[in-house]
Design a protein around this motif. Structure first.
Motif, mmCIF file in Angstrom:
data_model
loop_
_atom_site.group_PDB
_atom_site.id
_atom_site.type_symbol
_atom_site.label_atom_id
_atom_site.label_comp_id
_atom_site.label_asym_id
_atom_site.label_seq_id
_atom_site.Cartn_x
_atom_site.Cartn_y
_atom_site.Cartn_z
ATOM 1 N N SER A 182 39.257 47.669 47.963
ATOM 2 C CA SER A 182 38.359 48.794 47.762
ATOM 3 C C SER A 182 39.015 50.042 48.355
ATOM 4 O O SER A 182 40.174 49.999 48.792
ATOM 5 N N SER A 225 29.183 53.757 36.258
ATOM 6 C CA SER A 225 29.257 52.401 35.729
ATOM 7 C C SER A 225 30.680 51.856 35.799
ATOM 8 O O SER A 225 31.658 52.617 35.811
ATOM 9 N N GLN A 226 30.791 50.521 35.828
ATOM 10 C CA GLN A 226 32.113 49.912 35.841
ATOM 11 C C GLN A 226 32.882 50.254 34.566
ATOM 12 O O GLN A 226 34.111 50.432 34.600
ATOM 13 N N GLY A 238 36.519 46.047 38.137
ATOM 14 C CA GLY A 238 35.779 45.250 39.101
ATOM 15 C C GLY A 238 35.498 45.915 40.431
ATOM 16 O O GLY A 238 34.882 45.315 41.318
ATOM 17 N N ARG A 240 33.516 48.424 41.279
ATOM 18 C CA ARG A 240 32.165 48.888 41.595
ATOM 19 C C ARG A 240 31.412 47.884 42.467
ATOM 20 O O ARG A 240 30.758 48.276 43.442
ATOM 21 N N GLU A 241 31.528 46.623 42.164
ATOM 22 C CA GLU A 241 30.808 45.619 42.949
ATOM 23 C C GLU A 241 31.438 45.394 44.317
ATOM 24 O O GLU A 241 30.825 44.790 45.191
ATOM 25 N N ARG A 242 32.648 45.902 44.504
ATOM 26 C CA ARG A 242 33.312 45.786 45.805
ATOM 27 C C ARG A 242 33.120 47.045 46.655
ATOM 28 O O ARG A 242 33.654 47.131 47.756
ATOM 29 N N THR A 245 26.238 49.804 47.643
ATOM 30 C CA THR A 245 24.999 50.124 46.921
ATOM 31 C C THR A 245 24.070 50.991 47.755
ATOM 32 O O THR A 245 23.270 51.729 47.209
#
Length: 566
Positions: A182, A225-226, A238, A240-242, A245
């Protein structure tokens, strides 16, 4: 006030471009007890930077070493009882200054295999190597295929910012792309390091960096968005999820000082570490700014913060600025960010140009009566005095302040500086007058950007070294902008703002406004515009704007040539 412990103290840490400043403040009175400044050892040697290519990188160890020295130094001149009374630390940094981290939250340059790789380090705010990525981000955002993620950052994404840098660096260096889990902003990393919460699952991110630089906004559920991020670069697949939030304002805690860092710094364990923020935002708080106060943090560049009540803007988006983010300065206000990519750097550039033959001569002639350093220290004050005495008239050259690109209005780091109306009578003081005037013109363009979009500017407040040390520059700004300019007393306003947030996060005050009322800096001086020069100033500002249009055409020409060769 009678419920506040008068013995409680807080520390504000201000990570600038060249140095870190540590400031101890009495939380009950706002009195600045002691301060220290430590320069980054690798940075002052010019390591990892290539200015001609607009590459400016900072080794993370520089930040850690300088911070350690600054805190240890500031504590040496206070009593043990005062040290024991410190309840919180607040942190501000330059931005956008991101770096790649591994799956444990370690900056890659702190790993042996990457320790001398500039791509594994923090990419300083003024690094513009990613200009083509910024172009792509803007093209994608405005293509109609995606949500316009630039909507709340003025409509233009800059190469000074988070995603452009992350994508560019990753594409230039496959080893970084492979290892980077990240990316993290400096203002989020320092609090996490002190608290021992740098693991990506624990690291708390501030709304300031997220909103202004990473395009976070609640209307699209956080980060872009990704699909959009992958369109910027496949190296971001990938990611964004790493990332994160949740986001936090700086009146909240990032964590508590770990035993490791407490022992290293000589501070009590478990004192509160506030969420980090960019220097200009905390500087505005330290200066006592409220709604409709435009604060100019004047240094190597400027960052301008205008806080307003959210309902003043409503559903509108303000164009050409660097973001509108609720809570990125005072938690209850909407902060509008703008700035100039070069201000003091312009003056330093001119000094370096003049010093080159002197420096070279001194190196070739060891018996030269004065050292180059001695001459250099006196050069700008001498020219500044001569420029002030000479004044500005219709024959003074006109300069464009875009030597490091333009931040506001409408970020464009491809733009260059320029001089016009030079003749055989143009002296060094006259050229310096034009340079100073150009930085004032840039400041006026920012005020106009707000007021022309019906955002009210009631006061202009200036902080930073130039505001304190150069009456000539500040009077020029007052005359050109045609507004009074307030300069506050503290020469450490950003660190003071960080200390204010530390006091709130530590529970000394219930909210930032109540802390600011006690701890913010008082006014030092007010500069009033001279009514006798307003007609001349208006004419010269019109010339400046016309020169700017010409420089934009030249930048477009060069960009078209670049694209034709792709």
């Amino acid at each position: 006030m009678d419920t506040i412990n008068t013995q409680q103290h807080v520390i504000g840490l201000d990570f600038g471009s060249d140095s870190v400043r540590a400031l101890i403040v009495n939380a009950a009175t706002g009195k600045e007890v002691n301060s220290s400044v430590v320069y980054y050892p690798r940075w002052i040697q010019g390591l990892y930077c290539q200015p001609a290519q607009s590459q400016f990188r900072h080794h993370p160890q520089d930040y850690l070493d300088a911070m350690t020295s600054a805190i240890q130094e500031v504590l040496t001149h206070v009593s043990p009882s005062l040290v024991a009374s410190i309840v919180g630390i607040g942190i501000d940094t330059t931005g956008s200054t991101p770096a790649p981290i591994d799956e444990n939250g370690t900056i890659l340059a702190l790993l042996p295999e990457f320790e001398d790789n500039p791509n594994a380090m923090f990419v300083l705010w003024k690094d513009h190597t990613s200009v083509t990525k910024a172009d792509l981000i803007n093209d994608l955002a405005h293509s109609g295929k995606f949500t316009d993620y630039t909507r709340y950052i003025g409509g233009v994404y800059s190469s000074e910012w988070f995603w452009a840098k992350a994508a560019w660096v990753s594409e230039q260096d496959a080893s970084i792309a492979k290892r980077a889990h990240s990316w993290v902003e400096l203002c989020d990393w320092i609090p996490a390091i002190l608290a021992g919460t740098q693991h990506p699952r624990e690291l708390r991110r501030g709304i300031c960096a997220a909103g202004h630089k990473a395009m976070w906004h609640k209307s699209w559920d956080g980060l872009p968005s990704q699909e959009f991020l992958s369109a910027i670069s496949p190296t971001l697949d990938g990611i964004r999820e790493r990332m994160f939030t949740e986001i936090f304002t700086s009146d909240q805690a990032a964590g508590y000082l770990s035993r490791e860092w407490a022992d290293k710094l000589g501070l009590p364990e478990n004192i509160t570490i506030a969420i980090g923020e960019f220097d200009c935002h905390m500087g505005a708080v330290g200066a006592g700014a409220g709604a409709n106060d435009l604060v100019k943090v004047i240094g190597t560049s400027t960052c301008d913060i205008l806080m307003v009540e959210a309902n003043q803007v409503g559903d509108r988006t303000i164009h050409g600025i660097c973001g509108q983010v609720e809570g990125s300065a005072m938690p209850e206000l909407l902060a509008l960010e703008a700035g100039q990519s070069a201000f003091g750097d312009m003056y330093a550039w001119f000094k370096n140009v003049l010093m080159w033959p002197i420096q070279t001569y001194a190196e070739l002639n060891p018996d030269f009566a004065l050292t180059a350093e001695e001459i250099g220290s006196e050069l700008l004050p001498m020219i500044s005095k001569a420029a002030e005495q000479q004044g500005i008239d219709p024959y003074t050259p006109t300069a464009m302040d875009w030597l490091n690109g333009r931040r506001t209005p409408y970020a464009n780091q491809r733009l260059k500086g320029a001089f016009c109306d030079l003749n055989l009578g143009s002296t060094s003081p006259a050229i310096f007058s034009a340079i100073v005037e150009s930085t004032a013109h840039g400041a006026k363009a920012i005020v106009d950007c707000f007021t022309e979009q019906d955002v009210n500017v009631e006061r202009v407040i200036a902080i930073g070294g130039i505001a304190q040390k150069s009456p000539y520059v500040m009077q020029m700004c007052a005359d050109v902008i045609n507004r009074e300019i307030i300069v506050v007393e503290s020469d450490q306003c950003c660190a003071l703002g960080a200390a204010i947030f530390a006091a709130v996060a530590a529970g000394v005050y219930p909210n930032t406004q109540s802390a600011q009322e006690v701890m913010a800096s008082p006014v030092r001086q007010t500069y009033l515009p001279n009514p006798n020069v307003q007609a001349l100033r208006a004419n010269r500002y019109a010339t400046y704007r016309q020169l700017g249009l010409h420089m934009e055409q030249i930048a477009e020409f060069h960009q078209a040539k670049e694209h034709s060769h792709v």
